[in-house]
Scaffold this active site. Structure first.
Site, short mmCIF file in Angstrom:
data_model
loop_
_atom_site.label_atom_id
_atom_site.label_comp_id
_atom_site.label_asym_id
_atom_site.label_seq_id
_atom_site.Cartn_x
_atom_site.Cartn_y
_atom_site.Cartn_z
N ALA A 1 33.16 -33.13 101.98
CA ALA A 1 34.36 -32.35 101.63
C ALA A 1 34.39 -31.07 102.46
O ALA A 1 33.56 -30.88 103.35
CB ALA A 1 34.32 -32.03 100.14
N ASN A 2 35.35 -30.22 102.21
CA ASN A 2 35.36 -28.91 102.86
C ASN A 2 35.79 -27.84 101.86
O ASN A 2 36.09 -28.15 100.70
CB ASN A 2 36.25 -28.91 104.11
CG ASN A 2 37.69 -29.18 103.78
OD1 ASN A 2 38.33 -28.41 103.07
ND2 ASN A 2 38.22 -30.31 104.28
N ARG A 3 35.80 -26.58 102.29
CA ARG A 3 35.95 -25.48 101.34
C ARG A 3 37.40 -25.15 100.98
O ARG A 3 37.66 -24.20 100.27
CB ARG A 3 35.32 -24.21 101.93
CG ARG A 3 33.84 -24.31 102.12
CD ARG A 3 33.32 -22.97 102.65
NE ARG A 3 31.98 -23.10 103.19
CZ ARG A 3 30.88 -23.14 102.44
NH1 ARG A 3 30.97 -23.07 101.15
NH2 ARG A 3 29.69 -23.26 103.00
#
Ligand code: CTP
Length: 402
Positions: free
Chosen positions: A206-208
């Site tokens: 995932a990413n932020r």
């Protein structure tokens, strides 16, 4: 806003039919003239007398009760708006394929009024590819979809499929009927949130990205009269009048945007799309990798660049907006992305600065236009940034319409 508006309330046969009673009440309280139409299935869940007592007219159920005026054409032609709540899988299928089986489906086919459809069903049914394909078809035809929520379902199951809250449905109806502002008549598609790419059945890359900036932009565009669809990976409060299309992976987001973008006047790609995902078919990731089998070797493969694809097929007159999250050479990198992806505007942010970009409520951006002009907006709430982005989009739209 709803005063005097003639609204056909279609009720189909799902357990959520009892919630349509509350919606009916709220529409009447807001001043609408509510004409209830029930399917045969709906009558298994709620009695006719309930709607007849609360609505502005007695319930209609049959094509054959009266011949003058012909019920479905009269209902369809005289409606300011038709809302179907709850909408079963059967109703979605009939409507998407143009099948007229009863008074409600006939009425839906015999109208030019805006239509709001609020599906409710069990999670397995909602997620079935056939149901999702029907939803996608209806969306491309301009039908407003109020996606179901997650929660407790009939029989005690928990999952996606519960009828959206009456206030959410009401807000969308109000925005459809009462649109005003400098984006009235415009279709705007916004993507938001970070994509999640499965490694196995439970783990993801995932990413932020929090999705907050995309949601703020969607809310601003809707408040200015646009018809807004948000293609989202996150579960934030939905701004009034915005429709949400929920996705998880880059591939799902790409497919949703491929459906929606061609008919949009404005596409704003605020999502943080994964550039790489674990290689292999998704079905091969449906089991959990066991720790006892050792550290897995995760081989990555590139995802498609969604925005570049949209830029390559951009319809004339469309405003296409990208984001650029950078840590150095902000303007040069943003301008490079603009040229490479055929964009009209890049919202560039230096994510190495405190309070900027991912997960914050604030942002600081430079708006880089394809004509070379740049505007910098110092650290501010994401709603302030959203207003500046939409202001610039409106300016660019005006140059394209001329
Ligand atoms: N984007 C996209 N599809 C991808 C990757 C990015 O549509 N697979 C979009 C993003 O939504 C954003 C824009 O492209 O609007 C720029 O994304 P960004 O991550 O800043 O740049 P990249 O093009 O991915 O390049 P790099 O990561 O090398 O900076």
């Amino acid at each position: 806003m709803l005063a005097g508006k003639r609204i056909v309330l279609g009720v189909t046969g799902g357990i959520a039919a009892y919630k349509a009673v509350d919606l009916c009440r709220r529409l009447v309280d807001a001043g609408a003239h509510v004409v209830p139409v029930m399917t045969e299935g709906a009558e298994h869940f709620v009695g006719r007398a309930t709607f007849s007592a609360l609505a502005s007219e007695p319930v209609q159920t049959s094509l054959w009760d009266e011949v003058h005026p012909i019920p479905h054409t009269h209902l369809g032609q005289s409606a300011d708006l038709i809302v179907v709540a709850p909408a079963t899988a059967r109703l979605l299928s009939a409507y998407a394929s143009g099948l007229s089986t009863d008074l409600l489906t006939n009425t839906l086919l015999a109208t030019r009024a805006p239509v709001v459809v609020c599906p409710a069903m069990h999670t397995e049914m909602w997620e079935h590819p056939a149901v999702q394909a029907n939803i996608a078809t209806l969306r491309t035809r301009g039908v407003h979809i109020v996606e179901p929520e997650s929660g407790r379902l009939a029989g005690g199951d928990v999952g996606a499929g519960r009828l959206a809250a009456p206030e959410t449905i009401l807000a969308l109806i109000e925005s459809v009927l009462g649109a005003s502002g400098d984006l009235v008549g415009m279709k705007v598609v916004v993507s938001a949130g970070g994509t999640r790419e499965p490694i196995d059945a439970v783990r993801v890359i995932a990413n932020r990205s929090s999705g907050k900036q995309g949601y703020a932009i969607a809310g601003e565009a809707a408040a200015r009269g646009a018809r807004v669809t948000l293609v989202s990976t996150v579960d934030l409060p939905v701004p009034a009048g915005v429709e949400v299309c929920s996705v998880e992976t880059a591939a799902q987001m790409g497919a949703a945007l491929a459906q929606l973008a061609s008919a949009a006047n404005v596409v704003i790609m605020a999502a943080a799309v994964a550039d790489f995902r674990p290689a292999g078919d998704v079905s091969g990731k449906s089991t959990k990798l066991k720790k006892s089998n050792g550290i897995p070797e995760v081989v990555l493969e590139p995802t498609a660049d969604i925005l570049a694809g949209l830029g390559a097929d951009k319809p004339s007159g469309q405003v296409l907006v990208g984001f650029a999250a950078e840590t150095d050479d902000l303007i040069a990198n943003a301008s490079g992305k603009m040229r490479a992806k055929n964009l009209d505007l890049v919202v560039a942010n230096d994510v190495s600065q405190p309070g900027v970009g991912f997960q914050h409520d604030t942002n600081a951006v430079t708006l880089v236009r394809s004509n070379g002009t740049t505007t910098s907006i110092a650290l501010a709430d994401k709603k302030v940034i959203a207003k500046a982005v939409v202001d610039t989009v409106v300016e660019i739209l005006a140059t394209k319409i001329k």
